[in-house]
Write an enzyme that holds these catalytic residues in place. Structure first.
Site, short mmCIF file in Angstrom:
data_model
loop_
_atom_site.label_atom_id
_atom_site.label_comp_id
_atom_site.label_asym_id
_atom_site.label_seq_id
_atom_site.Cartn_x
_atom_site.Cartn_y
_atom_site.Cartn_z
N GLY A 1 0.61 -1.23 0.23
CA GLY A 1 0.03 -0.13 0.07
C GLY A 1 0.78 1.23 0.12
O GLY A 1 2.20 1.30 0.46
N CYS A 2 0.29 2.48 -0.40
CA CYS A 2 0.84 3.77 -0.38
C CYS A 2 1.46 4.23 0.89
O CYS A 2 2.72 4.22 0.95
CB CYS A 2 0.09 4.61 -0.98
SG CYS A 2 -1.41 4.97 -0.46
N PHE A 3 0.48 4.24 1.93
CA PHE A 3 0.94 4.52 3.25
C PHE A 3 1.87 3.51 3.89
O PHE A 3 3.03 3.98 4.49
CB PHE A 3 -0.16 4.57 4.27
CG PHE A 3 -1.03 5.78 3.95
CD1 PHE A 3 -0.75 7.03 4.01
CD2 PHE A 3 -2.43 5.51 3.91
CE1 PHE A 3 -1.43 8.08 3.77
CE2 PHE A 3 -3.09 6.67 3.48
CZ PHE A 3 -2.55 7.91 3.46
N THR B 1 4.10 1.76 2.26
CA THR B 1 5.49 1.90 1.49
C THR B 1 6.21 2.94 2.14
O THR B 1 7.54 2.91 2.75
CB THR B 1 5.28 2.27 0.14
OG1 THR B 1 4.79 0.97 -0.73
CG2 THR B 1 6.68 2.44 -0.64
N ALA B 2 5.61 4.43 2.18
CA ALA B 2 6.52 5.66 2.79
C ALA B 2 6.85 4.92 4.37
O ALA B 2 8.04 5.56 4.86
CB ALA B 2 5.62 6.52 2.81
#
Lengths: 350, 350, 350, 350
Positions: C153-155, C157-158
């Site tokens: 997911g995007c969150f 990953t960061a």
């Protein structure tokens, strides 16, 4: 076919135009940026000015010395404020370097006109004569083999690509042309001032330099040549709250009767084979986001039978087709490479 | 002088126009919002739809029943989509209520023109005749004592305030008028759709409804009456990435020779004594942020001797002078109160 | 070395994730998009949904039929809403296709956890077991030769790239982790709703799904494995008025005493040789614009001796490193190509 | 009850804080702005700096001379950069003027702490002692009859209103507090610099002054007094692409077990009778747009039983409740007027 690598220098590398040249040239198969120059920050790493280039470009900024540039580069991009190129270009040419100038210094063939609109001394007549005006889709063939190209302004690029086919065909009355342009803020560069302060720009729109923008004579010079008569236009630039993009809304009286589809067909024929101009379908107008980050110019049309006028909408990314992208397109044409070499950027959406 | 409180009902209270009426009316000394109506959300608290009104307006949304409205209100604001008012206004008038209609239903005096541009059945001829067109600074005196006022559209307000003085004076050629309007997204209302999706709008600008916007006949009707001849205009609306504000750039050929300062003086005379129109100094153009949240319309001028055209820039907050603010101004005029009563909002800057 | 072209199909091609895959894959030397699929728009050209792809991708959208996909493609990217992949992936694998799933369906190894947070039936245990969790810089080596990769997911990953080195080193207390994430609106997809309406989002910031975001268990699953103990985090997602970008601010108690420079050195060692993670200098924090349009994750640190906590700031472009870019990075790893193949996008600045 | 008009002077009238004071004071029934002062632009009309005030405020800017101010004003608002007030306030008090200081100069009771965080010489101990810290809802009663009030910072206002009730009740562990704040750009003032350049801020988010913001000791001073023990917090400020608004996300460990509804009830009791703090319903978090242009502070809660932490979200308009609005609220309290006098601004939505 094997290409040698052409080495490129960028003058004005700490500005947005310089950063965009670097972004695009990283994808170019026959070119390498070997040298970045700045009048103010020499001796510091470029990534200090632009952290987004960390690990990508590890060059240090250098002072601007034509002879030293010659040691490292074959072609020089000038992404500099008005006044620099007029003086610097001859010194670069003397060294045998090729020059692509993104500033306004070499665009106006008549030095007196430059002086009037730019409030500065013009380049020499000889210099102005040598410089090829690089509106690629229209005058691109003239670039081949030349040493100095004057890259069009951002507003003229969007505007002229939207008007020239109709003017050349005699379909619109050149004396009736009104140009209402909207630009993102990046066109104002990275210099600081109240005019680019976030809190002043955000949630606001304003007109600026009304009837006084230095891109007016550039547009008039080209349209005059195309029309075979003097052309004087009404032009208003507006600053809108976005970073990138220009949308130019073009109004003109139609000579005779031509419908929207006829205009579409005329332009599709005119730009046949040119990859970066896309003509929209009847009833569809382009948005700037649809070209963002790319070298495209998208154009849509609406003929209004009630008024006898055509409304043409032309959009570009001001940093790409309006500056760095067209400059590279001109490099390609100058060097005899395929026009789209290294410019296959798909618009970034959304 | 002692005022009784006038009780106001708002139909369409879950839309942005309704919310703005509530914001403004909270500051009105002679009016109280007693009743909020909605076709879809009746029975729920208004603050459920608009949490920003928590503790400010504690009303529940009600279904639209004219007789019930009569029990609670003296005047009704209609902030409804096209088609509602044509049918609802006569029923409200029958109850003895006063009506201020913010929709387009009662603006066009010719039902056939309405049908052509709105693609709907028009209101009755009788209804259209009764409705006073409430462009306050120009036709405000007609509102006094009337029962139904048709509040102008947002684009027509900015455009007509910018053009009428010059048209009435005969200083510009009505057949030459081109209107290039830029609007924030709130004008599209709170309804959902891809056209108002954040990711589609942000960092983009586009033209829409080119030569087809329903505000065109409204502008033409008024300018035609002012010019004493049929007027057909070219009009383009653009959606730009901001929430509030309209900037209308107006182009016309000048009859004879009038300089920028002459235009400024003409307009200052025309609007003398009207608190909400501000004419800018020579050389200064207004930005939409300079009227944000307020009922002002600010106008600037640039005459271009080269082209013989004048460029007029007119800005409003589309939600205030372009909708709810002018509606309250019209209430004031209708009731015989001072025009600016309850409208002393200073623009919110930045 | 000569590569055959790998043919790629994209399911969910009318969403933003699909569009971004297309943008990036156009630059990939070994891959060609041969097939775009959509559950709703089959039979129409993709450029009808996305005009920015005019003249770039001339494919028509097709219905989702695994056997038909097999005729045209070797690998399938699933850019689909939750629930699709769980059912579709096994059918694609049966056909011998490789799958890279950008949805959340295959990320959580425990189906019961999926059911709790996603409120849907999970994929089969067998499917969940097969899927490699493709956080490229940490688990990339596991992707080689596998048939199905679950793209993070995007969150996560960061967040995970910002936390794993410190957790693995034991430098921070896993029970103290607080994650405050800010995202642009494109993460919400192209579906319409009041939550993505421009006028609601612009000039506003809000927290959403507080303590309830479905990316929480994904983060906890990975950190738990890294820490060798159950990890429970506090996580808040915020929607901010921009289109692209995630900034994750990470807070944790430091075990022992480690200064800012020590953290920098730890992370530089951890990510040595991985081109897409860039660790900032001491005293410098990254901004999302510095990675926009690119596959980079930039990370900065600040140790506060007063509190004994470290603040870590991690930024990505949610559409690239947070979705399509990492998916292609995973394709590269899966196929045994150089990790950065086709991903040399320079951040678009400004 | 009849009020005399209190005459107000504004020092720093060319900044955003000054402009906002003028906007709000125009609606105040007992106050009139009689005097606007500026160190740099004296002798020019205020509307030259702020065209939005054309026809609204016709004052000229004056140089800062306490004796001259005394002739025209009763109370002075200082909307000045750090360092001015420390020196100017005593001179204004000597003249018998009342002072409301919006800068940070008088907030920290310990001069050494000021010196450490502001890198400037502090005001005199006597001055610091006299100044009442005007967090209106908590310490408002102390303002009555005082001559000098120190208006809280924007971040401390949002943060402290969100934390004090829980700290005072002993429901959260003060040593566990983490504050993640997001602010619009107007908080940085109207001064120019690359840090407020539109193209740098738009479509980006970044953290700044991490663990080094001068509002940290202000928060710690107040929380320490409330907790009866030293409190050290982790605080990160983020700049996001909007003009107005602060959202502060507050994290803390709960002492014992208190659910979301308990927190809501605690806060509703604490702020009972205070019109400008609104506590949201269970499950609803506030957005900054919901308080834009108004003096409200809206607060929402989420207790996470998994982690034993509470997440509190507090929003204000940084220019109103975070600066000019609270300053006027403090004027009201100082003068013995109703707390909300002249502050009935409904949030501007959208």
């Amino acid at each position: 076919m094997v290409h040698d690598i052409t080495r490129a220098a960028i003058v004005g590398a700490t500005g947005y135009g310089g950063a965009e040249l670097i972004r695009l040239l990283q994808a170019h198969p026959h070119t390498e940026v070997t040298c970045v120059l700045s009048s103010s920050s020499s001796g510091t790493p470029l990534s200090g000015s632009f952290p987004h280039l960390t690990n990508i470009v590890e060059l240090e900024l250098e002072a601007i010395e034509p002879a030293a540039v010659k040691e490292k580069a074959d072609v020089v991009f000038l992404a500099t404020p008005a006044g620099v190129s007029a003086e610097l270009t001859p010194r670069l040419l003397e060294q045998g370097l090729k020059v692509i100038d993104l500033s306004g210094d070499l665009r106006l063939k008549d030095g007196a006109v430059y002086e009037k609109w730019y409030k500065r001394s013009p380049a020499s007549d000889d210099m102005l004569e040598q410089a090829v005006y690089g509106l690629s889709e229209v005058y691109g063939e003239k670039a081949a083999g030349h040493s100095v190209i004057s890259n069009p302004g951002c507003f003229p690029t969007a505007t002229l690509l939207g008007l020239i086919p109709a003017v050349r065909a005699g379909w619109i009355d050149p004396s009736s042309i009104i140009i209402d342009a909207k630009t993102g803020v990046s066109g104002a560069g990275r210099g600081i001032g109240l005019g680019t302060h976030y809190s002043e720009i955000n949630e606001s729109v304003k007109a600026y330099k009304v009837n006084a923008h230095q891109h007016i004579p550039e547009i008039e010079q080209v349209l005059g040549a195309e029309a075979g008569q003097e052309v004087i236009v009404t032009f208003t630039s507006h600053l809108i709250p976005m970073t990138r993009g220009i949308l130019s809304t073009l109004y003109a009286k139609i000579n005779g009767a031509h419908g929207t589809q006829e205009f579409i067909d005329l332009y599709r024929n005119f730009y046949a084979g040119r990859p970066f101009v896309r003509i929209r379908e009847n009833g569809i107008m382009p948005a700037t986001k649809e070209v963002s980050g790319s070298n495209y110019c998208d154009i849509g049309f609406s003929v209004d039978e009630r008024t006898g006028r055509v409304t043409i909408v032309s959009v570009i990314d001001n940093m790409v087709k309006g500056a760095a992208g067209q400059a590279i397109q001109n490099l390609n044409l100058m060097m005899g490479w395929e026009e789209s070499t290294g410019l296959h950027f798909v618009p970034m959406y959304p």
